[in-house]
Design a protein around this motif. Sequence first.
Motif, PDB file in Angstrom:
ATOM      1  N   ARG A 181       1.139 -18.059  -4.189  1.00 27.45           N
ATOM      2  CA  ARG A 181       1.379 -18.713  -2.970  1.00 27.45           C
ATOM      3  C   ARG A 181       2.042 -17.644  -1.946  1.00 27.45           C
ATOM      4  NH1 ARG A 181       7.017 -20.741  -6.126  1.00 27.45           N
ATOM      5  NH2 ARG A 181       7.461 -20.804  -4.083  1.00 27.45           N
ATOM      6  N   VAL A 182       1.376 -16.697  -2.542  1.00 26.11           N
ATOM      7  CA  VAL A 182       1.454 -15.366  -0.666  1.00 26.11           C
ATOM      8  C   VAL A 182       0.130 -15.250  -0.439  1.00 26.11           C
ATOM      9  CG1 VAL A 182       2.267 -13.239  -0.560  1.00 26.11           C
ATOM     10  CG2 VAL A 182       3.539 -13.944  -2.260  1.00 26.11           C
ATOM     11  N   ALA A 183       0.430 -15.181   1.449  1.00 25.87           N
ATOM     12  CA  ALA A 183      -0.730 -14.761   1.881  1.00 25.87           C
ATOM     13  C   ALA A 183      -0.239 -13.871   2.859  1.00 25.87           C
ATOM     14  CB  ALA A 183      -1.247 -15.945   2.378  1.00 25.87           C
ATOM     15  N   PHE A 184      -1.440 -12.735   3.238  1.00 25.92           N
ATOM     16  CA  PHE A 184      -1.462 -11.786   4.112  1.00 25.92           C
ATOM     17  C   PHE A 184      -1.849 -12.012   5.777  1.00 25.92           C
ATOM     18  CE2 PHE A 184      -0.481  -9.727   0.242  1.00 25.92           C
ATOM     19  CZ  PHE A 184       0.013  -9.013   0.889  1.00 25.92           C
ATOM     20  N   LYS A 185      -1.705 -12.532   6.862  1.00 27.76           N
ATOM     21  CA  LYS A 185      -1.594 -13.035   8.327  1.00 27.76           C
ATOM     22  C   LYS A 185      -1.671 -12.013   9.324  1.00 27.76           C
ATOM     23  CE  LYS A 185      -1.022 -17.616   7.179  1.00 27.76           C
ATOM     24  NZ  LYS A 185       0.048 -18.724   6.944  1.00 27.76           N
ATOM     25  N   ALA A 186      -2.602 -11.655   9.780  1.00 24.81           N
ATOM     26  CA  ALA A 186      -2.971 -10.986  10.319  1.00 24.81           C
ATOM     27  C   ALA A 186      -2.286 -10.800  11.856  1.00 24.81           C
ATOM     28  CB  ALA A 186      -4.225 -10.416  11.606  1.00 24.81           C
ATOM     29  N   PRO A 198       6.550  -4.549  17.018  1.00 22.50           N
ATOM     30  CA  PRO A 198       5.715  -3.630  18.087  1.00 22.50           C
ATOM     31  C   PRO A 198       5.391  -2.062  17.168  1.00 22.50           C
ATOM     32  CG  PRO A 198       7.170  -4.874  19.141  1.00 22.50           C
ATOM     33  CD  PRO A 198       7.335  -5.639  17.586  1.00 22.50           C
ATOM     34  N   PHE A 199       6.734  -1.680  16.028  1.00 23.27           N
ATOM     35  CA  PHE A 199       6.592  -0.520  15.187  1.00 23.27           C
ATOM     36  C   PHE A 199       5.018  -0.719  14.784  1.00 23.27           C
ATOM     37  CE2 PHE A 199       7.739  -1.804  11.676  1.00 23.27           C
ATOM     38  CZ  PHE A 199       8.518  -3.287  11.552  1.00 23.27           C
ATOM     39  N   LEU A 200       4.315  -1.672  14.550  1.00 19.47           N
ATOM     40  CA  LEU A 200       3.449  -2.130  13.401  1.00 19.47           C
ATOM     41  C   LEU A 200       1.605  -1.767  14.281  1.00 19.47           C
ATOM     42  CD1 LEU A 200       4.378  -4.235  10.438  1.00 19.47           C
ATOM     43  CD2 LEU A 200       4.398  -2.101  10.646  1.00 19.47           C
ATOM     44  N   HIS A 201       0.972  -0.782  13.355  1.00 17.20           N
ATOM     45  CA  HIS A 201      -0.344  -0.805  14.652  1.00 17.20           C
ATOM     46  C   HIS A 201      -1.012  -2.247  14.611  1.00 17.20           C
ATOM     47  CE1 HIS A 201      -4.575   0.176  15.191  1.00 17.20           C
ATOM     48  NE2 HIS A 201      -4.374   0.922  14.579  1.00 17.20           N
ATOM     49  N   PRO A 202      -1.335  -2.633  15.993  1.00 17.87           N
ATOM     50  CA  PRO A 202      -1.620  -3.771  16.193  1.00 17.87           C
ATOM     51  C   PRO A 202      -3.467  -4.894  14.769  1.00 17.87           C
ATOM     52  CG  PRO A 202      -2.258  -2.645  17.747  1.00 17.87           C
ATOM     53  CD  PRO A 202      -1.705  -2.264  17.140  1.00 17.87           C
ATOM     54  N   GLY A 203      -4.045  -3.201  14.677  1.00 23.82           N
ATOM     55  CA  GLY A 203      -5.183  -4.055  13.773  1.00 23.82           C
ATOM     56  C   GLY A 203      -4.449  -3.998  12.364  1.00 23.82           C
ATOM     57  N   ARG A 204      -4.091  -3.086  12.288  1.00 23.28           N
ATOM     58  CA  ARG A 204      -3.604  -2.718  10.576  1.00 23.28           C
ATOM     59  C   ARG A 204      -1.909  -2.889  10.333  1.00 23.28           C
ATOM     60  NH1 ARG A 204      -6.420   2.810   9.172  1.00 23.28           N
ATOM     61  NH2 ARG A 204      -8.577   2.327  10.062  1.00 23.28           N
ATOM     62  N   SER A 205      -2.362  -4.374  10.595  1.00 20.98           N
ATOM     63  CA  SER A 205      -0.541  -4.609   9.809  1.00 20.98           C
ATOM     64  C   SER A 205      -1.017  -6.184   9.348  1.00 20.98           C
ATOM     65  CB  SER A 205       0.147  -4.745  10.900  1.00 20.98           C
ATOM     66  OG  SER A 205       0.269  -5.437  12.021  1.00 20.98           O
ATOM     67  N   ALA A 206      -0.014  -6.502   9.153  1.00 20.61           N
ATOM     68  CA  ALA A 206      -0.314  -7.860   8.549  1.00 20.61           C
ATOM     69  C   ALA A 206       1.344  -8.884   8.351  1.00 20.61           C
ATOM     70  CB  ALA A 206      -0.555  -8.382   7.671  1.00 20.61           C
ATOM     71  N   ILE A 207       1.751  -9.986   8.213  1.00 21.54           N
ATOM     72  CA  ILE A 207       2.394 -10.935   7.870  1.00 21.54           C
ATOM     73  C   ILE A 207       2.505 -11.499   6.779  1.00 21.54           C
ATOM     74  CG2 ILE A 207       2.233 -13.009   9.096  1.00 21.54           C
ATOM     75  CD1 ILE A 207       4.911 -12.996  10.385  1.00 21.54           C
ATOM     76  N   VAL A 208       3.494 -10.965   6.395  1.00 25.16           N
ATOM     77  CA  VAL A 208       3.481 -11.614   4.439  1.00 25.16           C
ATOM     78  C   VAL A 208       4.370 -12.822   4.232  1.00 25.16           C
ATOM     79  CG1 VAL A 208       4.387 -10.853   1.673  1.00 25.16           C
ATOM     80  CG2 VAL A 208       3.226  -9.395   3.818  1.00 25.16           C
ATOM     81  N   THR A 209       3.768 -14.251   3.837  1.00 24.79           N
ATOM     82  CA  THR A 209       4.289 -15.536   3.342  1.00 24.79           C
ATOM     83  C   THR A 209       4.362 -15.824   2.235  1.00 24.79           C
ATOM     84  OG1 THR A 209       2.258 -16.485   4.205  1.00 24.79           O
ATOM     85  CG2 THR A 209       3.834 -16.382   5.693  1.00 24.79           C
ATOM     86  N   ASP A 218       4.420 -19.111   0.416  1.00 23.74           N
ATOM     87  CA  ASP A 218       4.437 -20.730   0.454  1.00 23.74           C
ATOM     88  C   ASP A 218       4.433 -20.718   2.686  1.00 23.74           C
ATOM     89  OD1 ASP A 218       3.970 -21.054  -1.795  1.00 23.74           O
ATOM     90  OD2 ASP A 218       6.692 -21.755  -1.814  1.00 23.74           O
ATOM     91  N   ASP A 219       3.681 -20.378   2.950  1.00 16.83           N
ATOM     92  CA  ASP A 219       3.908 -20.467   4.790  1.00 16.83           C
ATOM     93  C   ASP A 219       4.833 -19.923   5.063  1.00 16.83           C
ATOM     94  OD1 ASP A 219       0.746 -20.754   4.592  1.00 16.83           O
ATOM     95  OD2 ASP A 219       1.158 -22.993   4.223  1.00 16.83           O
ATOM     96  N   ALA A 220       5.440 -19.323   4.660  1.00 19.02           N
ATOM     97  CA  ALA A 220       6.842 -18.620   5.462  1.00 19.02           C
ATOM     98  C   ALA A 220       7.083 -17.419   5.013  1.00 19.02           C
ATOM     99  CB  ALA A 220       8.177 -19.853   4.535  1.00 19.02           C
ATOM    100  N   PRO A 221       7.636 -16.433   6.286  1.00 15.63           N
ATOM    101  CA  PRO A 221       7.507 -15.044   6.102  1.00 15.63           C
ATOM    102  C   PRO A 221       8.611 -14.720   5.645  1.00 15.63           C
ATOM    103  CG  PRO A 221       8.098 -16.370   8.504  1.00 15.63           C
ATOM    104  CD  PRO A 221       7.960 -17.722   7.286  1.00 15.63           C
ATOM    105  N   ILE A 222       7.520 -13.619   4.664  1.00 19.01           N
ATOM    106  CA  ILE A 222       8.867 -13.307   4.300  1.00 19.01           C
ATOM    107  C   ILE A 222       8.944 -11.751   4.007  1.00 19.01           C
ATOM    108  CG2 ILE A 222       9.615 -14.862   1.737  1.00 19.01           C
ATOM    109  CD1 ILE A 222       7.229 -13.386  -0.303  1.00 19.01           C
ATOM    110  N   GLY A 223       8.389 -11.425   4.819  1.00 16.84           N
ATOM    111  CA  GLY A 223       7.458  -9.358   4.700  1.00 16.84           C
ATOM    112  C   GLY A 223       6.945  -9.313   6.444  1.00 16.84           C
ATOM    113  N   LEU A 224       7.099  -7.850   6.355  1.00 16.92           N
ATOM    114  CA  LEU A 224       5.901  -7.393   7.191  1.00 16.92           C
ATOM    115  C   LEU A 224       4.964  -6.119   6.383  1.00 16.92           C
ATOM    116  CD1 LEU A 224       7.786  -6.613  11.019  1.00 16.92           C
ATOM    117  CD2 LEU A 224       6.020  -8.621  10.061  1.00 16.92           C
ATOM    118  N   ILE A 225       4.221  -6.254   6.501  1.00 15.39           N
ATOM    119  CA  ILE A 225       3.595  -4.676   6.056  1.00 15.39           C
ATOM    120  C   ILE A 225       2.184  -4.144   7.124  1.00 15.39           C
ATOM    121  CG2 ILE A 225       1.127  -6.664   5.343  1.00 15.39           C
ATOM    122  CD1 ILE A 225       0.912  -4.362   2.593  1.00 15.39           C
ATOM    123  N   GLY A 226       2.372  -2.988   6.777  1.00 13.49           N
ATOM    124  CA  GLY A 226       1.309  -1.743   7.512  1.00 13.49           C
ATOM    125  C   GLY A 226       1.238  -0.588   8.120  1.00 13.49           C
TER     126      GLY A 226
END
Lengths: 806, 349
Positions: free
Chosen positions: A638-643, A650-661, A663-671
């Motif tokens: 049920r989890v997806a990673f979207k650029a 702004p504190f994350l590398h724009p090309g090396r980061s993703a939003i974690v969702t 069921d399509d609702a954001p639950i986290g950040l990674i990068g």
Amino acid sequence: MKLPLSWMRDFVSVDAPVEEISRRLSYAGLVVENVEKLTPGFAGVFAARVLNVEKHPNADRLNLCDVDAGQKGQFKVVCGAPNVKAGMMAPLALVGAQLGKQPPLEAAIIRGVRSEGMLCSERELGLSQEQAGILALGADAPLGGDVAAYLHLDDTVLDVEITPNRGDCLSVLGLAREVAALFAARLRAPRLRAAHSAGSPDGARFTVSVSIDAPDLCPRYAALAMTGIKIGPSPAWLKRRLELCGMRALNNVVDATNYVMLELGQPLHAFDFGKIAGGKIIVRRAGDTREFVTLDNLSRTLDPNDLLIADGDKPLAIAGVMGGLNSEVGDCTGTILLESAYFEPMTIARTARRLGLRSEASYRFERGVDRAGQVGALIRAAELIRRIARGREASPIADFEPRKAEPREIALDLGAMESLLGAAIPPTVARSRLKSLGAQVSTRAKGVLAVVPPSFRSDLAEQADLIEEVARLGGLEDIPALLPERVNPLAPVNREREFLKGTREVMLGCGLTEAATIAFIAPADNARFSGIQAATRPVKVTNPLSAELSELRVSLMPGLVTALRFNLNREARAFHAFEMGKTFRMDGDAATEHHHLAAVSYGAYALWAIGEHSVAAGFFSIKGILETYLEAIGISSRVAFKALESADAPFLHPGRSAIVTLDDAPIGLIGELHPAEAMRLDLNDPCAVYELDLSGLIAYGFSPRKTFQPPPKYPAIRRDLALVLDRNFPADMVVKAIRECGASLLESVEVFDVYEGTAVAAGKKSVALACRYRAKDRTLTDEEVNRIHTVLIEQARMRLGAELRQ
Amino acid sequence: MMREQLEEIRRRAMAELADDAGEAQIDAVRVRVLGRSGELTEIMRGMREVPNAERPAIGQLINQIKGEVEARIETLSEKLKAAALSKSLNEKRLDVTLPGMRIARGHLHPITDILEKMLQIFESMGFEVAMTQDIEDDFHNFAALNFTPHHPARDMQDTFYLEGGMLLRTHTSNGQIRVMEKRRPPLAVVCPGRCYRRDDLTVRSSPMFTQIEGFMVDKRGRITMAHLKGVLTEFARAFFGTTAVRFRASYFPFTEPSAELDMHCILCDGAGCPVCKHSGWTEVLGCGMIHPNVMRAVQYDPDEYQGFAFGMGVERTGLLKLGVDDMRLFFENDLRFLSQFPALSGGVR
């Protein structure tokens, strides 16, 4: 509260050693934090009266004195002090006396005259640096008596911690009462009856009128005028007692009021009577009075509800907190008004807190003084002032009590006591313990006592309070230690705790060490690490410790990168850590809290072996950790990673980061941290991070799978394909597209390689996928699979607009 | 004649198959003697010329020699293989004292480690765990716990206030109120969590710290002060491994009677040292019987229900247990400190 035992012994005689006194007080809830044993710096010095002073025949600045030391005899002494005069009491060191580390005193011939001893200054006795003259002892010093004993130099001082409920123990008498109760000794409370108020020596009489406009805040106010006052220093013994209790001596009148406060617990205030307009005291709320200059010459801003002592014209004091400069007792004061009142604890606490003024008086009023102790304290103070400042009562004691204390009778059910304590305390023991505290005890019914607490124990309000007193005086030792029956055969499991515990286990297993950081951070850090949700508004602390700690964290990230930097500064070359903790944000007007999980990973990760190259932390290593976790809790699908759009974090590398969702609702950040951020932190290598809001997951729980299937009976057949796509086309979309082709018997599709380079066109990449086919009921043949796979390839190519790589 | 010939074959073969014979030599013998056109095969072919009467004896001898040579070759080959294996084992020898290939595993934070140990002890005694909130209102942090608005006891814990009028809880005692409000006795609950007080981060204090609140409530007479003593004595035995504890009367607004639990100072074992101010005892936790006003605040009838409550600081207790004397260590996250703690939670002592 400092308790000099010599002073306590004025009220109770206990033979027990000081260690035992300390122990019992501590067990009974009055912790003795320190025991200071004092020894005098001298011996062989006695109180002597100077009978006669005449000039030394051979020296202008010396005198020859006849002194009488009672049973010790009469002596001739040479003295150079300017203040020596006939009639005074002074300390006389006789031959053989030990003064400090000096050799024993010898008789000396001074300018041809033999001196049989020495009259001593404070400095010579080691009491202070004062050496302008000899020490004047009070007229009450016992002739020929030991000066060290008279000055209470041979003493032991207990430092007793008084809990906020025990205002009554903020006095020597109060503590003496406890000691008497704990040792079953008799308390010799001072008998305080008004002396005959005969008016002043010169016949002047004053009337004191008191008007209490705020009886809700001041139910009782007593006052007494004294005249003929001669302001001067207090006698040494009194100064000494004040100092032992941690107070500074000022002058005899102020010292006498402080002395009585320390002794009985009732704060007193002395006004210069001449400065009270019309001799009229008004106890009122500040109302329109906005400013007032207190004794310390500071102007105080008042609240309309502050309680003031005033006369017809002006305020004189902030009740119970501090007196005013305008009515201060000074060197020329001849007539004083002594105030002894009961102020409501709440009003004093509020005013003292707001003004940041904590005095010995306000401290006692806040904790509640003896509701009936006002007149007694006045009598005691008047007696002292007569002795040490030559004062005479110049008015009857004015005693106003617009609001009487309600008599409280509390029923103590001995059965209820037993069932609360789990111990049977004999009724006679309960009775005598309560009586020893000053309560009146009678029998109301069988097994029920009627207890009237003493006026100074406002903390005793109901049965539980009395039970505590009975238990306390036994040091709680009457009560056995027993294990209760369980309230549940099985304690319910807390899902939130189990979830957090499981989460922690996965993180530890992934090689992350658990960190703990403080929830208070600087606004700049909240701005920099803005949390999972864009435009999060941080929670401000109204009364922060400092500007750097003035907000609550919206993200765990600032704490973790600070910890990273801390470790890199201390020889660490890698840092892999996680934290589970609460973050905070404003939701509308409400401050809310959220369970977060965050990690930071920097430097060599995972494997470590001699001669092997380890993996360096980066986007995919930390994504692997997060995926391991999501799989462990059973929500990977049920989890997806979207650029990310760079503005989101702004504190994350724009090309090396993703939003974690989820069921399509954001639950986290990674990068990986943005290079600018890495530079700010002085990091040389990529720093990978993620942060997850656990709130939604906790509700889901930590229960991966509910149903299970047997392993397949027939083998799978694998066919690969490689598609050439645009470089930025996400791999998960490729897999999704292939799945959507709906090829029958296709069990799984996985990316196993990605290639960019000379073999494909610029701006393109080749994605290699492994497709597995399996039938439930038979072994597939190559022909069958080839047929399906060929169709699949064609469909995928068309759907994705991709070319097949040969 | 043929017999002598055979004996000569045997003698020569056995001589060549000496103990130190190499693989090549053994093969040479095998081929020459046993091979398809080897010596024994040649002799077999000449059997026609042997008189009938001698044939069985010669045939037997041939088989005998064949068997002997085969057996000897087998023995020597085995020996050679064993020698080769032993040589290769020796060549592949490792320095077993070198470190292994490590799969990273993180370390528990000491606060977690201690907290888990504490919770496990209480869970094994039948307490359930409840998690409650850090952001709290005045009612649940103070008023319901019998702190009057200007109660001097509020001085003992300076509170952080937040915009919007809420505060950060100063103790986990709010958990007692939150749980009791929602549920009815019997209850046996422990509430762990972070608390906040306006203290700087120093050797002795921290603006954020961890506490465990615990309480048990049931009908009057079922949970007594004796049970409070029993449960906490048992806790001290399990957690610290000591029975040298004492209960001292104390004061908290929310308990009556109130007490503090001391145990023998860990450093001097009761003998007295600077750390325990020469008393031989250190303070572990505060406790008492739940105040009737607290019962009233959660709509319990104090004549019907009674119970005990206790609260302890995890860091403080941890400092005692770990023999560490600096609060800041818990929040600096220095790996050189953290890596001393286990990588597995659970397990008391």
